[in-house]
Design an enzyme around this catalytic site. Structure first.
Site, PDB file in Angstrom:
ATOM      1  CE  LYS A  90      -3.191  -5.001  -0.484  1.00 33.09           C
ATOM      2  NZ  LYS A  90      -2.754  -6.284   0.060  1.00 33.09           N
ATOM      3  CD  GLN A 136       3.444  -3.645  -1.290  1.00 29.12           C
ATOM      4  OE1 GLN A 136       3.456  -2.440  -1.260  1.00 29.12           O
ATOM      5  NE2 GLN A 136       3.401  -4.315  -2.425  1.00 29.12           N
ATOM      6  CG  ASP A 174      -0.486 -11.579  -0.430  1.00 28.24           C
ATOM      7  OD1 ASP A 174      -0.537 -10.838  -1.424  1.00 28.24           O
ATOM      8  OD2 ASP A 174       0.521 -12.212  -0.089  1.00 28.24           O
ATOM      9  CD  GLU A 175      -3.489  -7.337   3.932  1.00 27.24           C
ATOM     10  OE1 GLU A 175      -3.424  -7.078   2.704  1.00 27.24           O
ATOM     11  OE2 GLU A 175      -2.640  -6.951   4.745  1.00 27.24           O
ATOM     12  N   GLY A 183       0.521  -8.294  -5.922  1.00 25.46           N
ATOM     13  CA  GLY A 183      -0.206  -9.237  -6.779  1.00 25.46           C
ATOM     14  C   GLY A 183      -1.643  -9.199  -6.317  1.00 25.46           C
ATOM     15  CG  HIS A 184      -3.549  -6.055  -5.728  1.00 22.04           C
ATOM     16  ND1 HIS A 184      -3.750  -4.705  -5.553  1.00 22.04           N
ATOM     17  CD2 HIS A 184      -2.590  -6.386  -4.817  1.00 22.04           C
ATOM     18  CE1 HIS A 184      -2.958  -4.256  -4.593  1.00 22.04           C
ATOM     19  NE2 HIS A 184      -2.239  -5.253  -4.137  1.00 22.04           N
TER      20      HIS A 184
END
Ligand code: GDP
Ligand code: IMO
Ligand code: MG
Length: 431
Positions: free
Chosen positions: A20, A221, A17-18, A46-47
């Site tokens: 990406k 991830q 969750d950075e 989840g993007h």
């Protein structure tokens, strides 16, 4: 964004969750980029991307899907829940995306997540009780278990006849109680729908490389969730680090030119496992509320804490990061003081049975990390109050924010080439 073309892997450097997805979306805007490839994980990801005001959360489809002239690839290293994928495709089409089926290619070799994998995921978690991993419940671990156990089903199996499909189910641990007739008929229906997308994606990707086209490899991830390099056993079941872009898409390591490490300006984690810089106070709450830190897949609250340079230095190492992107810098606006963990302390037993404190610095071997017993040692920074969302140049950031980024860059020894200051498509700048 023109200076990032070539082959670049976008890899998460923390616990996922950075941001990406939004970065891949930005990088893929480059006219030289013709392909966006996901290479591991599945619908646990989840993007989130924004197209104007419209927010889209992608789970299996790569974040390049807004560009109708580019090809999105679901690589062989991914695990695919066909039911979810079909729904995701339908949702995208409702939003006028993925209208041309040629925009999405699915590897014939990617493994299939069945409802029984999701059930096994739930049962495994239940059996672990207090020690549960806190998985997303998407059947990821069990699908990879069956892949490594050489009994899994792959996307190309969806194109078999009923008899053949039936015999492929025999290896599954759930075979004896599985509703085989229903399963086979569902799988054949999925095959009918997904057939136009399934192909030898490795061939396509290698062709694009040979033609010197830009390719963005979209990691899911983060480094500390990597099955080998992460905080085992509190990890996901795939290699999330940049090397997996090769095995997970069918290319050789010489094809990768750059690795962009994506790092939030603070740290978050969903699920169980160690998190040395976690905050349980009002600042933790501030980060969660201001950063809207709720899981994009499961809706769970994300645990929040300060930036951890020891863990990040390790993530730089295991990913071979060449450039850094710092995301969500805007979230820190309004904090009086900001802390950064620059080393850990841990209590170690010596040969004579005594205990002594040991300092672990960013370049040290990283064996103590998963002991949960480390205490972070912080460097304190002044905060800033300005809203950053309109800023498009490094030089226009408040002095305190520049000092914060300079410190990160200096300690990680990798240039920060991109900073994001808001969730929307244009709320970032390069440097
Ligand atoms: P991913 O899994 O790495 O793609 O990240 P997620 O989409 O799960 O989580 C990132 C969240 O932060 C999403 O809700 C994004 O819309 C949001 N986001 C991304 N970049 C920024 C940013 O620079 N500032 C803020 N405030 N939010 C951001
Ligand atoms: P993106 O790509 C954050 C976490 C789960 C759990 C552990 C194992 O959006 O960054 P799994 O379902 O994979 O077996 O769960 O990994 N996890 C993630 N956390 N972002 C993700 O993906 C994640 N995918 C898995 O919360 O702790
Ligand atoms: Mg996410």
């Amino acid at each position: 964004m023109s200076n990032e073309s070539g082959t670049v892997v976008v890899a998460g450097m923390q616990y996922g969750d950075e941001a990406k997805g939004r970065l891949v979306h930005a990088l893929a805007d480059d006219p030289n980029v013709s392909m966006i490839v996901r290479f591991q994980g599945g619908a646990n990801a989840g993007h989130t991307i924004f197209m104007g005001e419209k927010k889209i959360v992608l789970h299996l489809v790569p974040s390049g899907i807004p560009y109708p002239d580019k090809i999105c690839v679901i690589g062989n290293g991914m695990v695919i829940d066909p039911e979810r994928l079909i729904n995701e495709i339908k949702d995208l089409q409702k939003n006028d995306l993925l209208i041309d089926k040629k925009q999405l290619r699915i590897s014939n070799l990617a493994h299939i997540t069945l409802p029984s994998h999701r059930e096994r995921d739930g049962k495994n978690e239940k059996a672990l009780g207090q020690k549960k991993i806190g998985t997303t419940g998407r059947g990821i671990g069990p699908t990879y278990e069956d892949k490594i156990g050489r009994r899994g089903l792959r996307m190309q199996d969806l194109l078999c006849d009923a008899k053949e499909l039936h015999s492929k189910l025999e290896g599954l641990p759930e075979y004896s109680w599985l509703n085989r007739k229903q399963t086979v008929s569902d799988l054949m229906e999925y095959g009918r729908i997904l057939k136009p997308f399934i192909c030898d994606t490795g061939h396509l990707i290698n062709l694009a490389i040979r033609q010197n086209k830009g390719i963005v490899f979209e990691g899911a991830q983060g480094a500390l969730l990597d099955i080998d390099h992460g905080t085992y056993p509190f990890v996901t079941s795939s290699n999330t680090t940049a090397g997996a872009a090769c095995t997970g898409s069918g290319i050789g390591p010489t094809a990768i030119k750059k690795v962009l490490g994506v790092c939030k300006a603070y740290t978050t984690r969903v699920g169980s496992g160690p998190f040395p810089t976690e905050l349980f106070d009002d600042t933790g709450l501030f980060l969660r509320e201001k950063g809207l830190e709720k899981g994009a897949t499961t809706g769970r609250d994300r645990r929040c804490g300060w930036l951890d340079l020891v863990a990040l230095k390790y993530a730089v190492r295991v990913n071979g990061v060449t450039k850094l992107a710092i995301t969500k810098l805007d979230v820190l606006s309004g904090l009086k003081k900001i802390q950064v963990c620059k080393s850990y302390k841990t209590l170690k037993q010596t040969n004579d049975g005594k205990h002594k404190f040991l300092q672990i610095r960013p370049d040290d071997p990283f064996t103590e990390f998963d002991t949960k017993k480390v205490t972070p040692h912080y460097q304190e920074f002044e905060g800033w109050t300005e809203n950053l969302r309109h800023i498009r140049k490094f030089e226009d950031l408040p002095k305190a924010a520049r000092e914060y980024l300079d410190y990160i860059e200096k300690h990680l020894e990798v240039p920060i080439t991109l900073v994001s200051v808001g969730p929307e498509q244009n709320e970032y700048f390069t440097r």
